[in-house]
Write a protein that holds these residues in place. Structure first.
Motif, PDB file in Angstrom:
ATOM      1  N   LEU A   1       1.711   1.281  -2.294  1.00 22.38           N
ATOM      2  CA  LEU A   1       0.385   0.162  -2.018  1.00 22.38           C
ATOM      3  C   LEU A   1      -0.471   1.036  -1.406  1.00 22.38           C
ATOM      4  O   LEU A   1      -0.324   1.723  -0.400  1.00 22.38           O
ATOM      5  CB  LEU A   1       0.923  -1.161  -0.802  1.00 22.38           C
ATOM      6  CG  LEU A   1       2.079  -2.131  -1.566  1.00 22.38           C
ATOM      7  CD1 LEU A   1       3.150  -1.326   0.375  1.00 22.38           C
ATOM      8  CD2 LEU A   1       1.622  -3.092  -1.299  1.00 22.38           C
ATOM      9  N   PRO A   2      -1.625   0.544  -1.501  1.00 24.48           N
ATOM     10  CA  PRO A   2      -3.221   0.919  -0.912  1.00 24.48           C
ATOM     11  C   PRO A   2      -3.529   0.291   0.277  1.00 24.48           C
ATOM     12  O   PRO A   2      -2.512  -0.756  -0.036  1.00 24.48           O
ATOM     13  CB  PRO A   2      -4.135   0.423  -2.449  1.00 24.48           C
ATOM     14  CG  PRO A   2      -3.846  -0.227  -3.173  1.00 24.48           C
ATOM     15  CD  PRO A   2      -1.812  -0.294  -3.423  1.00 24.48           C
ATOM     16  N   ILE A   3      -4.209   1.007   1.303  1.00 23.42           N
ATOM     17  CA  ILE A   3      -4.190   0.202   2.534  1.00 23.42           C
ATOM     18  C   ILE A   3      -5.452  -0.003   2.099  1.00 23.42           C
ATOM     19  O   ILE A   3      -5.256  -1.481   3.028  1.00 23.42           O
ATOM     20  CB  ILE A   3      -4.469   1.375   3.565  1.00 23.42           C
ATOM     21  CG1 ILE A   3      -3.150   2.432   3.678  1.00 23.42           C
ATOM     22  CG2 ILE A   3      -5.088   1.160   4.402  1.00 23.42           C
ATOM     23  CD1 ILE A   3      -3.491   3.618   4.971  1.00 23.42           C
ATOM     24  N   GLY A   4      -6.505  -0.208   1.154  1.00 26.10           N
ATOM     25  CA  GLY A   4      -7.643  -0.922   1.168  1.00 26.10           C
ATOM     26  C   GLY A   4      -6.828  -1.951   0.165  1.00 26.10           C
ATOM     27  O   GLY A   4      -5.832  -1.990  -0.916  1.00 26.10           O
ATOM     28  N   HIS A   5      -8.170  -3.149  -0.165  1.00 23.13           N
ATOM     29  CA  HIS A   5      -7.033  -3.326  -1.383  1.00 23.13           C
ATOM     30  C   HIS A   5      -8.129  -3.412  -3.025  1.00 23.13           C
ATOM     31  O   HIS A   5      -9.268  -3.311  -3.419  1.00 23.13           O
ATOM     32  CB  HIS A   5      -8.427  -4.790  -1.166  1.00 23.13           C
ATOM     33  CG  HIS A   5      -7.851  -6.279  -1.432  1.00 23.13           C
ATOM     34  ND1 HIS A   5      -6.689  -7.022  -1.470  1.00 23.13           N
ATOM     35  CD2 HIS A   5      -8.609  -7.058  -3.265  1.00 23.13           C
ATOM     36  CE1 HIS A   5      -6.448  -7.445  -2.453  1.00 23.13           C
ATOM     37  NE2 HIS A   5      -7.703  -7.995  -4.158  1.00 23.13           N
ATOM     38  N   TYR A   6      -7.115  -2.768  -3.412  1.00 20.19           N
ATOM     39  CA  TYR A   6      -7.557  -2.867  -5.495  1.00 20.19           C
ATOM     40  C   TYR A   6      -6.155  -3.522  -5.562  1.00 20.19           C
ATOM     41  O   TYR A   6      -4.547  -3.483  -5.720  1.00 20.19           O
ATOM     42  CB  TYR A   6      -7.093  -1.430  -5.261  1.00 20.19           C
ATOM     43  CG  TYR A   6      -7.454  -0.143  -4.872  1.00 20.19           C
ATOM     44  CD1 TYR A   6      -8.849   0.468  -5.456  1.00 20.19           C
ATOM     45  CD2 TYR A   6      -7.376   0.402  -3.136  1.00 20.19           C
ATOM     46  CE1 TYR A   6      -9.365   1.361  -4.904  1.00 20.19           C
ATOM     47  CE2 TYR A   6      -8.656   1.203  -3.046  1.00 20.19           C
ATOM     48  CZ  TYR A   6      -9.538   1.779  -3.506  1.00 20.19           C
ATOM     49  OH  TYR A   6     -10.385   2.221  -3.074  1.00 20.19           O
ATOM     50  N   GLN A   7      -6.276  -4.062  -6.888  1.00 18.41           N
ATOM     51  CA  GLN A   7      -5.484  -4.798  -7.762  1.00 18.41           C
ATOM     52  C   GLN A   7      -5.061  -4.069  -8.640  1.00 18.41           C
ATOM     53  O   GLN A   7      -3.606  -4.577  -8.719  1.00 18.41           O
ATOM     54  CB  GLN A   7      -6.088  -5.755  -8.557  1.00 18.41           C
ATOM     55  CG  GLN A   7      -5.493  -6.696  -9.876  1.00 18.41           C
ATOM     56  CD  GLN A   7      -5.929  -7.765  -9.859  1.00 18.41           C
ATOM     57  OE1 GLN A   7      -7.318  -8.322  -9.058  1.00 18.41           O
ATOM     58  NE2 GLN A   7      -5.829  -8.278 -11.160  1.00 18.41           N
ATOM     59  N   SER A   8      -5.163  -2.714  -9.389  1.00 12.55           N
ATOM     60  CA  SER A   8      -3.940  -2.520 -10.329  1.00 12.55           C
ATOM     61  C   SER A   8      -4.010  -0.842  -9.855  1.00 12.55           C
ATOM     62  O   SER A   8      -5.339  -0.278  -9.521  1.00 12.55           O
ATOM     63  CB  SER A   8      -4.053  -2.813 -11.633  1.00 12.55           C
ATOM     64  OG  SER A   8      -5.392  -2.526 -11.915  1.00 12.55           O
ATOM     65  N   VAL A   9      -3.602   0.037 -11.067  1.00 15.42           N
ATOM     66  CA  VAL A   9      -3.753   1.614 -10.578  1.00 15.42           C
ATOM     67  C   VAL A   9      -4.608   1.541 -11.731  1.00 15.42           C
ATOM     68  O   VAL A   9      -5.540   2.758 -11.304  1.00 15.42           O
ATOM     69  CB  VAL A   9      -2.532   2.001 -11.054  1.00 15.42           C
ATOM     70  CG1 VAL A   9      -2.497   3.063 -11.621  1.00 15.42           C
ATOM     71  CG2 VAL A   9      -1.238   2.369 -10.543  1.00 15.42           C
TER      72      VAL A   9
END
Length: 491
Positions: free
Chosen positions: A366-374
């Protein structure tokens, strides 16, 4: 009744341009109201004739605001600072001293360190030594109640301040600045740190003062470097801000993390560097949860102390991730994160056990920051995701298992890249591929095979719904979701 914030101004190198500075302050106060203090870092005096200063020294002219300044940074200006413990230079203009702590009547705590770094035994009058830094740290940090200070004033920049942060422009923070000041900032945990001398303006992204999941949350630090007064490029030399002394703040309010907060630029393998030693570029924080060293081409187990790890290259400058519209269960800084499931934390991503996993070793990247998708990931986050994928594949292969990776960007708000290990004794990668295709046909889902070395960003646009599978062989299966999709299809 709520505490009224103090309104402060910070200024870079004045270099003897007192009229330019104070006329600007008058204009700001006329427009925005009065400020409480002006804090000057860098070279207050210049190499120009003293005629202008004499008017302030003799009282012909007066600073429009209570002004506090740091001491000399060179031999030529030592003559202006007669008392090493600080003194009044002119009406409303006060020299703070070589080093110390200024506490205002409001409780605001300002730590100051004048001069340039010197590692010589005989320290010139315009320099500070490792002993000076050590004494400041000891003076403040020795009590168990110490949480940090409100403001730190230094003339030189701290070395490595640009690590993990936004670009510092032409200033190379690996070569410029003072390692002693880096060490001081690490120990004192100032909420604001001001510096100058580089004739440029640089406001670094705020950085955290605690290790996520290993220490209690602490306030963030904002480092701001200011340009020289009246510079022809019109770079910012005055910085206005409001602050409530930390002693008067609610603890929960104090430790709130800004959405763009980064890792601590001075942290060395999760430990503070010792005073007086050069602080090398930070490594990834060693942690006993690592399966393999992400920076090794060949998988190699790490000891629980992380001693076998090698220094990682300096990461690319992070792009500020988008912010979640509300509480997110997967943003690492969010209180909603189930932290007992977290296995490892990198610079941009973290690894966690799946809640209700398909196997005991089913994990999520999971990304630490907020990203919805790859598709929406920035380049530096993609790079770290690929490292995690390669490392997990090596690890599970050593355990006689292959990996199935899949992502469902549909009715989800934060990217969850599922990594499910499957024992090779039960089935081959071809069997897994056939199972996905068979299930898709039965549910009338169009699952397309895409080229092995293709980038999913070439196929799906940001915001588009999709389901994506990646196998150990490099084969990839993709479905563009148009209306409905069974949420448990991948599982």
């Amino acid at each position: 009744m709520a505490q009224k914030p103090l309104r402060l101004l910070a200024c870079g190198d004045v270099e003897g341009k007192f009229d330019v500075l104070f006329n600007r302050v008058r204009a700001i106060q006329k427009k925005s109201g009065n400020f409480d203090l002006l804090l000057c870092v860098g070279n207050f005096f210049g190499t120009t004739p003293d005629a202008e200063w004499e008017e302030y020294k003799t009282g012909i002219k007066k600073a429009p605001i209570q002004t506090y300044v740091l001491g000399a940074n060179n031999q030529e200006t030592v003559k202006y600072f007669q008392d090493v413990d600080g003194c009044e230079l002119a009406e409303n203009i006060t020299y703070l001293g070589r080093k110390g702590i200024f506490t205002g009547s409001s409780g605001l705590q300002i730590v100051y360190l004048s001069g340039m770094e010197s590692l010589n035994e005989l320290v010139p009058g315009y320099s500070f030594s490792p002993k000076d830094v050590s004494s400041l740290r000891t003076m403040l940090c020795s009590t168990s109640q110490f949480k940090g200070v409100d403001i730190l004033l230094t003339s030189p920049w701290p070395k490595y301040v640009g690590n993990f942060g936004n670009s510092s422009g032409e200033v190379d923070t690996k070569k410029s600045g003072s390692a002693l000041i880096s060490s001081l900032a690490t120990g004192l945990k100032p909420r604001y740190h001001f510096a100058a001398l580089e004739k440029t303006y640089y406001e670094r992204l705020p950085y955290r003062n605690h290790i996520v999941l290993q220490e209690n949350a602490q306030h963030a630090t904002r480092f701001i470097a200011l340009a020289n007064v009246g510079n022809p490029e019109k770079k910012k030399y005055l910085y206005a801000f409001s602050i409530i002394p930390m002693k008067l703040m609610d603890a929960a309010e104090l430790v709130k993390q800004p959405p763009d907060v980064t890792e601590n630029p001075y942290r060395k393998s999760g430990k503070e560097a010792s005073v007086g030693k050069q602080i090398p570029a930070p490594e990834e924080e060693s942690a006993c949860q690592y399966f393999f060293d992400l920076n090794e081409k060949q998988g190699r187990k790490r000891s629980s102390s992380g001693r076998e790890s090698k220094s990682s290259p300096h990461p690319k400058q992070p792009r500020k991730p988008p912010q979640p519209p509300g509480p997110c269960w997967f943003c690492l800084a969010s209180p909603e994160v189930e932290k007992h499931l977290v296995v490892n934390i990198g610079t941009h991503c973290y690894l966690a056990l799946a809640k209700g996993g398909l196997s005991d070793d089913h994990v999520l990247i999971l990304p630490i920051g907020h990203y919805q998708s790859v598709v929406e990931l920035s380049a530096e986050v993609v790079e770290e995701v690929e490292k995690y994928k390669a490392t997990l594949r090596r690890f599970f292969k050593s355990r006689g298992k292959c990996c199935v990776l899949f992502e469902r960007n549909f009715k989800s708000h934060h990217l969850q890249l599922q990594v499910v290990p499957v024992p090779l004794s039960r089935c081959t990668t071809d069997d897994i591929k056939d199972a996905f295709i068979t299930q898709a046909q039965e549910q009338q889902i169009e699952l397309l095979e895409i080229p092995e070395h293709s980038d999913i960003k070439q196929i799906a646009q940001p915001g588009a719904a999709y389901f994506y599978v990646e196998l150990d062989t490099g084969e990839k299966l993709f479905h563009r979701i148009k209306k409905n999709f069974p949420l448990q299809f991948g599982r």
